[in-house]
Design a protein around this motif. Structure first.
Motif, PDB file in Angstrom:
ATOM      1  N   PRO A 108      11.204   5.726  -9.163  1.00  0.00           N
ATOM      2  CA  PRO A 108      10.326   4.856  -8.366  1.00  0.00           C
ATOM      3  C   PRO A 108       9.779   3.705  -9.200  1.00  0.00           C
ATOM      4  CG  PRO A 108       9.317   7.021  -8.719  1.00  0.00           C
ATOM      5  CD  PRO A 108      10.707   7.093  -9.245  1.00  0.00           C
ATOM      6  N   ASN A 109       9.559   2.604  -8.559  1.00  0.00           N
ATOM      7  CA  ASN A 109       9.019   1.427  -9.235  1.00  0.00           C
ATOM      8  C   ASN A 109       7.502   1.398  -9.102  1.00  0.00           C
ATOM      9  OD1 ASN A 109       7.936  -1.319  -9.262  1.00  0.00           O
ATOM     10  ND2 ASN A 109      10.038  -1.874  -9.775  1.00  0.00           N
ATOM     11  N   ALA A 110       6.848   1.445 -10.254  1.00  0.00           N
ATOM     12  CA  ALA A 110       5.383   1.535 -10.262  1.00  0.00           C
ATOM     13  C   ALA A 110       4.710   0.310  -9.648  1.00  0.00           C
ATOM     14  CB  ALA A 110       4.879   1.739 -11.689  1.00  0.00           C
ATOM     15  N   ILE A 111       5.279  -0.841  -9.877  1.00  0.00           N
ATOM     16  CA  ILE A 111       4.674  -2.063  -9.351  1.00  0.00           C
ATOM     17  C   ILE A 111       4.698  -2.058  -7.823  1.00  0.00           C
ATOM     18  CG2 ILE A 111       4.872  -4.562  -9.211  1.00  0.00           C
ATOM     19  CD1 ILE A 111       3.890  -3.615 -11.876  1.00  0.00           C
ATOM     20  N   ALA A 112       5.827  -1.677  -7.284  1.00  0.00           N
ATOM     21  CA  ALA A 112       5.936  -1.648  -5.822  1.00  0.00           C
ATOM     22  C   ALA A 112       4.938  -0.649  -5.248  1.00  0.00           C
ATOM     23  CB  ALA A 112       7.352  -1.275  -5.412  1.00  0.00           C
TER      24      ALA A 112
ATOM     25  N   THR B 252      -3.742   0.051  -8.871  1.00  0.00           N
ATOM     26  CA  THR B 252      -2.823  -0.070  -9.996  1.00  0.00           C
ATOM     27  C   THR B 252      -2.678   1.188 -10.847  1.00  0.00           C
ATOM     28  OG1 THR B 252      -4.575  -0.801 -11.484  1.00  0.00           O
ATOM     29  CG2 THR B 252      -3.452  -2.491 -10.182  1.00  0.00           C
ATOM     30  N   ARG B 253      -3.612   2.115 -10.672  1.00  0.00           N
ATOM     31  CA  ARG B 253      -3.634   3.303 -11.537  1.00  0.00           C
ATOM     32  C   ARG B 253      -3.708   2.901 -13.010  1.00  0.00           C
ATOM     33  NH1 ARG B 253      -2.980   8.858 -10.504  1.00  0.00           N
ATOM     34  NH2 ARG B 253      -4.265   8.894  -8.653  1.00  0.00           N
TER      35      ARG B 253
ATOM     36  N   PHE C 236      -3.214   4.740 -16.603  1.00  0.00           N
ATOM     37  CA  PHE C 236      -2.962   4.124 -17.897  1.00  0.00           C
ATOM     38  C   PHE C 236      -4.216   3.385 -18.328  1.00  0.00           C
ATOM     39  CE2 PHE C 236       1.437   4.942 -17.000  1.00  0.00           C
ATOM     40  CZ  PHE C 236       1.920   5.245 -18.262  1.00  0.00           C
TER      41      PHE C 236
ATOM     42  N   ASP D 180      -3.202  10.714 -14.783  1.00  0.00           N
ATOM     43  CA  ASP D 180      -2.138   9.827 -14.347  1.00  0.00           C
ATOM     44  C   ASP D 180      -2.547   8.376 -14.218  1.00  0.00           C
ATOM     45  OD1 ASP D 180       0.625  10.391 -13.822  1.00  0.00           O
ATOM     46  OD2 ASP D 180      -0.169  12.212 -12.891  1.00  0.00           O
TER      47      ASP D 180
ATOM     48  N   HIS E 262      -7.751 -10.930 -11.377  1.00  0.00           N
ATOM     49  CA  HIS E 262      -6.404 -10.848 -10.823  1.00  0.00           C
ATOM     50  C   HIS E 262      -6.034  -9.441 -10.377  1.00  0.00           C
ATOM     51  CE1 HIS E 262      -4.953 -14.808 -12.904  1.00  0.00           C
ATOM     52  NE2 HIS E 262      -6.096 -14.938 -12.280  1.00  0.00           N
ATOM     53  N   ARG E 263      -6.999  -8.585 -10.379  1.00  0.00           N
ATOM     54  CA  ARG E 263      -6.796  -7.209  -9.918  1.00  0.00           C
ATOM     55  C   ARG E 263      -5.638  -6.502 -10.617  1.00  0.00           C
ATOM     56  NH1 ARG E 263     -11.090  -7.846  -8.387  1.00  0.00           N
ATOM     57  NH2 ARG E 263     -12.077  -7.261  -6.408  1.00  0.00           N
ATOM     58  N   ARG E 264      -5.676  -6.620 -11.934  1.00  0.00           N
ATOM     59  CA  ARG E 264      -4.634  -5.963 -12.696  1.00  0.00           C
ATOM     60  C   ARG E 264      -5.017  -4.515 -13.000  1.00  0.00           C
ATOM     61  NH1 ARG E 264      -0.272  -7.961 -15.909  1.00  0.00           N
ATOM     62  NH2 ARG E 264      -0.656 -10.148 -15.491  1.00  0.00           N
TER      63      ARG E 264
ATOM     64  N   SER F 209       2.087   0.206  -6.596  1.00  0.00           N
ATOM     65  CA  SER F 209       0.757  -0.392  -6.714  1.00  0.00           C
ATOM     66  C   SER F 209       0.536  -1.362  -5.571  1.00  0.00           C
ATOM     67  CB  SER F 209       0.633  -1.163  -8.032  1.00  0.00           C
ATOM     68  OG  SER F 209       0.733  -0.302  -9.125  1.00  0.00           O
ATOM     69  N   MET F 210       1.571  -2.110  -5.324  1.00  0.00           N
ATOM     70  CA  MET F 210       1.500  -3.123  -4.277  1.00  0.00           C
ATOM     71  C   MET F 210       1.187  -2.481  -2.935  1.00  0.00           C
ATOM     72  SD  MET F 210       2.362  -6.396  -3.761  1.00  0.00           S
ATOM     73  CE  MET F 210       2.235  -7.266  -2.223  1.00  0.00           C
TER      74      MET F 210
END
Lengths: 337, 337
Positions: B51-55, B63-64, B95, B93, B117-119, B57-58
Motif C-alpha cells: 500500500p502507498n502511505a501517501i495515498a 499523516t500518521r 513516524f 504506528d 502544510h499539514r505534513r 494519508s490523502m
DNA sequence: ATGAAAGCGCTAACAA
DNA sequence: TTGTTAGCGCTTTCAT
C-alpha cells in the motif's frame, strides 16, 4: 478550527478563476497575467489558504522526504550526522525522517514502512554493516551509506577515511618516540574498526615496529570497554607506553583506568582517540584526538542522495573524508587544551 | 524497477474482485469471506503489492506522522527526548519527524512547512520558551511542550520538576555541611533555569542560609560557561565550598577550572550537576548529579500528543517528572563512581 | 494566458 | 459480503 481549510478550488472561486490558475500561482509559474496573479494572491491571503503537502505528494508522486536510519539517535556521532543531513535536506526543501533501529529485525520493519510504503524518496543508512541489517537494505531504491563504503560497487557512500585516520593517529604516537603502542578497537565486525586497525598496522610497519596481536584489544566503542581494556593490560603486567583508542569514548575509559591505577598521562601512558567529541578538551588531561567534521558527512550524504533522486548520477560515488590531528595534553605535556 | 508498482486496482483485477475488497483486506476488516480474502492475499503476494502511505494519508486525512522541533539534534538531552518520543511513536504506528531550529525565524519557517502544510498530525516543541519562538507556535493544533510547563493553561506539557530537583541538589550540599554554596545557572530567560534557581533558594532558606546574589552566576549550559563562572569566583578571591551547576556540562567546566587552579574536589570544592549524562561517571572525580529519565519525557510527550490527536482529552495535561540523586565523588570522597 | 478533464492510490458511504 | 460511486487536494496534459 471554525470552517475547514480552504482548498485550491475555494480560492479559485473567490478569485473568479479556475483552480488550475491558482495552482500556477502557488507554484510560481510565470505564465500568469500579473493582474490575475494579484487577484489570486489576494484571495489566498484573505482566506488564509495553505497548500496541502500530502495532496501535492500524491499528485507529484514524490514525498520530498528522506529517511535516515541509524542504530540510535543519541550517540553524538550519529546525532551529528543526522543534524548535518537534516540541515542540508531543509536547504533543498526536503524533510528528513530520522529513525533508530537497534537490531536487524527492527531495521527490516522500518525499511518496510519507509520504503515499502513509499513514505520517503530516498534512504541514508548509517553503519549499514553493523549487523545483518544490510540484507534488508533495498538496493533498487535511492540509497546512500554512511560510515562504511559499500561492498557493492554501485552503491554510494560517505565515510571517514578510516585507514588514513588510524595511520595518522598511530604515526603521531610513533613520532613522539613510542614503540610500545597498544590498540583498542571497535567491534571487529565493523569495517570501520578493521580499516582503522589496518592503518595502525601500516604506521607500525613503516616505523619498523612489529605488529603484535597481544597489543590489540577489541572494545565496543563504550567508555567501559576502554576501561576494561587497559585494566587487562595492567593485570597482565604489560602496560604499553601509548594507546590508540579507535574512538574518544574508549579513550576516556582508558584514562579512567589509568587514573585508578595511578598511571600518569601522558608521562607513563600517552592516549589518543578519534572523533573530538564535545567534551574531549575537558577531559583530564585534555584528549589528543583525530578531529572529524561529522555534520559534513551527513551533509554530503544528503547531497549525494538528492543527486541520485534527481537522476543526476552523482559525480563522486564514494566519498572519504579526512580527519585532523588535534594535539592536546594526553599525548604530550606540551599539547594544547 | 521493471513495471510500475501495482495499485489496489491491479490487485483487484488479478483477484477478480473489486478494488474495495482489496482495500478491506489490507485494512484487516472482518467483513470479507475467508476464501475471497485468500484470493486477494494471493494476488497481493504474487504482484508484490504494498500500500502507498501517501495515498492513504490523502484519503484518510491524516499523516500518521508527528513532528518534534528542538533547538538542535546533538545535545544529549534533546537527542534522548527525541529518541524516547520516536520509539513511542513507532509503537503506535506513527513516524516522528525531528527537526532542529536554532532561532525563532527558522522555527517559524519550520512550523509553517510542517503544520501550515499539514505534513504532520501533531507537534512536540522542546524548550518552547528558549527564545521568541513561542510566538510562532500554533495553539490551535495538537501540541505538547517539553522542558517547560505551558504558560497558557490549555497547552499540555511534560517536563522535569525543576524546582524540586534543584531543591534536592542544594539540600544534598547543605546536608554535607556546606554553607557557602554557589550556583551556576542556565540562561535566566529559560523557565527551567529560573525554577532551578528557585529550588536552590528554597533549600537555602530552609537551612537558614542567606540567598546571596553574588553567589549566583548565569551560564549558558556550556562547559565553557561553567569554567568561566568558577574562574570569576577565583579572581574575586571568594571561592565557595560547594557549587550547584544547573547541568552536568557546566559542572564539567567547573571541575576543569578547579583543576587548573589546583582546587581539590571534593575536599576544597564540592560539585553537583543535573542530568547524569553518559560520561558523568567518567569525570575526574566522578560527578554527583541529579539523574533524570530523559527518554521517558519524550515517551510521555508522545503519549499525550496521541491522546490529543485521538481522543482529544488527555487525563494529565501537565506532567512533571522527578530526578534522583546519584552521589559520586565530586561531593564526597565516600561517594560511588 | 487560462480552463477543462483526467488522474495520483486510496478510503468512505451507500447500494445491492 | 461485495461492488459502485465519490471524493481527498493537488498536478498534469491538452485544449482553447
Amino acid at each position: 478550527m471554525p470552517n475547514p481549510r480552504p482548498t485550491i478550488r475555494d480560492v479559485a472561486r473567490k478569485a473568479g478563476v479556475s483552480h488550475q490558475t491558482v495552482s500556477r500561482v502557488i507554484n510560481g509559474k510565470d505564465d500568469v497575467l500579473p493582474e490575475t496573479r494579484a487577484l489570486v494572491e489576494a484571495a489566498i491571503e484573505q482566506m488564509g489558504y495553505r497548500p496541502n503537502a500530502i495532496a501535492r505528494s500524491m499528485a507529484r508522486g514524490q514525498t520530498r522526504t528522506l529517511a535516515c536510519i541509524s542504530p540510535n539517535l543519541t550517540d553524538f556521532t550519529f546525532a551529528s550526522v543526522i543534524e548535518g543531513a537534516e540541515v542540508e535536506a531543509r536547504k533543498h526543501d526536503y524533510f528528513l525522517l530520522s529513525s533508530s533501529a537497534s537490531d536487524p529485525e527492527s531495521f527490516r520493519a522500518l525499511v518496510d514502512e519507509l520504503v515499502g510504503h513509499r513514505r520517503v524518496d530516498g534512504l541514508i543508512v548509517i553503519n549499514p554493516y553493523a549487523d545483518e541489517r544490510y540484507e534488508f537494505i533495498p538496493k533498487d531504491f535511492p540509497l546512500v551509506f554512511v560510515g562504511a563504503s559499500a561492498h557493492e560497487k554501485d552503491i554510494c557512500s560517505v565515510s571517514l577515511d578510516d585507514e588514513k585516520v588510524a595511520y595518522d593517529a598511530t604515526h603521531h604516537l610513533v613520532s613522539l618516540g613510542h614503540t610500545q603502542i597498544a590498540l583498542v578497537t571497535g567491534p571487529m565486525e565493523e569495517d570501520c574498526s578493521r580499516d582503522r586497525t589496518e592503518g595502525y598496522r601500516r604506521a607500525l610497519m613503516e616505523a619498523g615496529l612489529p605488529f603484535d596481536e597481544t597489543m590489540v584489544i577489541e572494545g565496543d566503542w563504550s567508555a567501559t570497554s576502554g576501561q576494561t581494556a587497559l585494566q587487562s593490560f595492567i593485570e597482565q603486567g604489560r602496560v604499553p607506553s601509548a594507546v590508540f583508542a579507535q574512538n574518544d569514548r574508549m579513550a576516556m575509559g582508558i584514562m579512567r583506568a589509568a587514573r585508578d591505577a595511578d598511571i600518569k598521562i601522558p608521562s607513563q601512558l600517552a592516549v589518543i582517540g578519534v572523533d573530538d567529541m564535545p567534551l574531549s578538551s575537558y577531559f583530564d588531561p585534555p584528549l589528543t584526538t583525530m578531529q572529524q567534521d561529522i555534520p559534513r558527512i551527513g551533509q554530503e550524504a544528503t547531497r549525494m542522495l538528492l543527486d541520485i533522486i534527481q537522476k543526476k548520477n552523482p559525480t563522486v560515488r564514494e566519498l572519504k573524508l579526512s580527519a585532523q590531528l588535534v594535539a592536546r595534553r594526553s599525548t604530550s605535556e606540551k599539547g594544547g587544551d
